[in-house]
Design a protein around this motif. Sequence first.
Motif, PDB file in Angstrom:
ATOM      1  N   ARG A 252       0.845  -1.195   0.000  1.00 29.60           N
ATOM      2  CA  ARG A 252       0.000   0.000   0.000  1.00 29.60           C
ATOM      3  C   ARG A 252       0.880   1.244   0.000  1.00 29.60           C
ATOM      4  O   ARG A 252       0.445   2.344   0.322  1.00 29.60           O
ATOM      5  N   ASN A 253       2.158   1.065  -0.344  1.00 32.82           N
ATOM      6  CA  ASN A 253       3.128   2.146  -0.380  1.00 32.82           C
ATOM      7  C   ASN A 253       3.831   2.175  -1.733  1.00 32.82           C
ATOM      8  O   ASN A 253       3.738   1.212  -2.507  1.00 32.82           O
TER       9      ASN A 253
ATOM     10  N   LEU B 281      -3.081  -2.507  -2.867  1.00 38.70           N
ATOM     11  CA  LEU B 281      -4.424  -2.450  -2.301  1.00 38.70           C
ATOM     12  C   LEU B 281      -5.122  -1.180  -2.767  1.00 38.70           C
ATOM     13  O   LEU B 281      -4.545  -0.097  -2.747  1.00 38.70           O
ATOM     14  N   GLY B 282      -6.383  -1.328  -3.206  1.00 41.75           N
ATOM     15  CA  GLY B 282      -7.084  -0.217  -3.828  1.00 41.75           C
ATOM     16  C   GLY B 282      -8.306   0.283  -3.103  1.00 41.75           C
ATOM     17  O   GLY B 282      -8.953   1.216  -3.581  1.00 41.75           O
ATOM     18  N   GLY B 283      -8.667  -0.315  -1.967  1.00 38.44           N
ATOM     19  CA  GLY B 283      -9.834   0.149  -1.229  1.00 38.44           C
ATOM     20  C   GLY B 283      -9.471   1.207  -0.196  1.00 38.44           C
ATOM     21  O   GLY B 283      -8.441   1.876  -0.297  1.00 38.44           O
TER      22      GLY B 283
ATOM     23  N   LEU C 233      -4.221   5.970  -3.960  1.00 41.69           N
ATOM     24  CA  LEU C 233      -4.060   4.956  -4.999  1.00 41.69           C
ATOM     25  C   LEU C 233      -3.609   5.559  -6.325  1.00 41.69           C
ATOM     26  O   LEU C 233      -2.724   5.003  -6.992  1.00 41.69           O
ATOM     27  N   SER C 234      -4.198   6.665  -6.737  1.00 41.51           N
ATOM     28  CA  SER C 234      -3.859   7.224  -8.047  1.00 41.51           C
ATOM     29  C   SER C 234      -2.375   7.570  -8.141  1.00 41.51           C
ATOM     30  O   SER C 234      -1.732   7.321  -9.172  1.00 41.51           O
ATOM     31  N   TRP C 235      -1.816   8.107  -7.062  1.00 45.93           N
ATOM     32  CA  TRP C 235      -0.391   8.436  -7.057  1.00 45.93           C
ATOM     33  C   TRP C 235       0.467   7.186  -6.982  1.00 45.93           C
ATOM     34  O   TRP C 235       1.536   7.103  -7.607  1.00 45.93           O
ATOM     35  N   ARG C 236       0.029   6.210  -6.217  1.00 42.23           N
ATOM     36  CA  ARG C 236       0.789   4.946  -6.157  1.00 42.23           C
ATOM     37  C   ARG C 236       0.844   4.276  -7.521  1.00 42.23           C
ATOM     38  O   ARG C 236       1.880   3.733  -7.920  1.00 42.23           O
TER      39      ARG C 236
ATOM     40  N   ILE D  16      -8.657   7.865   3.061  1.00 40.17           N
ATOM     41  CA  ILE D  16      -8.722   7.765   1.609  1.00 40.17           C
ATOM     42  C   ILE D  16      -9.673   6.633   1.221  1.00 40.17           C
ATOM     43  O   ILE D  16      -9.411   5.472   1.546  1.00 40.17           O
ATOM     44  N   PRO D  17     -10.781   6.927   0.520  1.00 39.19           N
ATOM     45  CA  PRO D  17     -11.739   5.874   0.195  1.00 39.19           C
ATOM     46  C   PRO D  17     -11.220   4.895  -0.831  1.00 39.19           C
ATOM     47  O   PRO D  17     -11.607   3.745  -0.857  1.00 39.19           O
ATOM     48  N   ALA D  18     -10.373   5.310  -1.750  1.00 38.94           N
ATOM     49  CA  ALA D  18      -9.823   4.415  -2.760  1.00 38.94           C
ATOM     50  C   ALA D  18      -8.646   5.085  -3.420  1.00 38.94           C
ATOM     51  O   ALA D  18      -8.483   6.285  -3.362  1.00 38.94           O
TER      52      ALA D  18
END
Length: 491
Positions: free
Chosen positions: A277-278, A310-312, A321-324, A489-491
């Motif tokens: 998640r990083n 992980l996207g949730g 998520l978008s930046w990851r 962050i929701p997603a």
Amino acid sequence: IPLYILGFQRFNLCLPPKPAIKERQEGIPSPMAAMASLFIKTPTPSQPLPKTHRITFPTISRLSYSYKQKPIRVSCGLIEPDGGKVVELVVPESHRDVKRREAMSLPKIKLSRIDLEWVHVLSEGWASPLTGFMRESEFLQTLHFNSLRLGDGSVVNMSLPIVLDIDDSQKNRISGSASVALIDSSDNPVALLNNIEIYKHNKEERIARTWGTTAPGLPYVEEAITGAGDWLIGGDLEVIQPIKYHDGLDHYRLSPSELREEFSKRNADAVFAFQLRNPVHNGHALLMTDTRRRLLEMGYKNPVLLLHPLGGFTKADDVPLSWRMKQHQKVLEDGVLDPENTVVSIFPSPMHYAGPTEVQWHAKARINAGANFYIVGRDPAGMGHPVEKRDLYDADHGKKVLSMAPGLERLNILPFKVAAYDKTKQKMEFFDPSRPQDFLFISGTKMRTLAKNKESPPDGFMCPGGWEVLVQYYESLAANDSGRVPEPIPA
């Protein structure tokens, strides 16, 4: 945070072809023969486990293996999903209009963003063999045993409750109905929940058994449980159409069946999954590339990496998520990971930060997507204690629990050492205890501090393109800083 991978605990290898067996009989040594010689008889389970075409060796601890000799080549198909098939709950396209009309006539439950993410998870079969939100028997088995016993007596892992809450007024409104409609924030019908069962939501017990604490400040608890209703509603899901978020990332959200199809197209004979998640730094890349090397030495011909962020829902201080995903794409573009044997996809589950309990869910879900090897880092799914200045979980417990968890017997775990920055080689390497002064451990906190301050990490810590994305993210935060604490962050 230094990373390492759990040592060999199990081996699930396909039967070798007859010529390979003959070679062993003629005295040609191999690591397979060495493992077979260590086979020990274990008691037969009281209930049969799902049938498989693999030989499963029992747990053997504290053994090291050498791969200097030529290994036997093995050819394996994709691992079977839990329960024997991926349970997909999306209605066929030809029936969708009928189901929408049916939904309009039913009592309605509005879904939160996290509820919708769980509908997504269930609809694609990540939680196979679940057919919908948990009924009470499934909920209790999950809380107390971290597993579900199926009708044939077999056991599958299930460590997190996947449930839908309702309040008193909703419960009264539903009274007498066998089905309800689930709608999104815009009142659009998302799914039907059939053959429903309503039961008490004991939130304190759920929190205590899932997290091992009821301390205030647990991110998922604060977001999804503290203000939840006092009842849970379970039943069979019929999802009207595939869940989409229209955020420019839907093409990354491959279902278990789509991933299995992609692995088959690539002729993968082993799939090894890495969740994070990083942002990906070169220590992560070292673990992943060395995993592939070891699998090739074991005899696999084409092991494929599933890089599966992980996207949730995630907590407020995690990189969105978008930046990851931008950063992961740069890692591939810069050649840190090979696109030819890497599949990047988004895992739609919300994040609990429940440590050893949650890491079982992460592993189980990847089995359903076809992964038979799982990489585990330090303190998987863990976080700092929300009140005290310490880690919430023991950093080693996640890997130990995975080696013992019911229903995960088919999962393979590979050995690794600690990865750190080698100042003499100016790159990430496995830690050498004979020269500890040469290594630098760069924690996630240190990495974020450098990026926020626009300082460069040591050469070789992260690819330049990936680091630039991280710096841009923290610049965007500074530009929008209003002094408020960021929202989860929701997603």
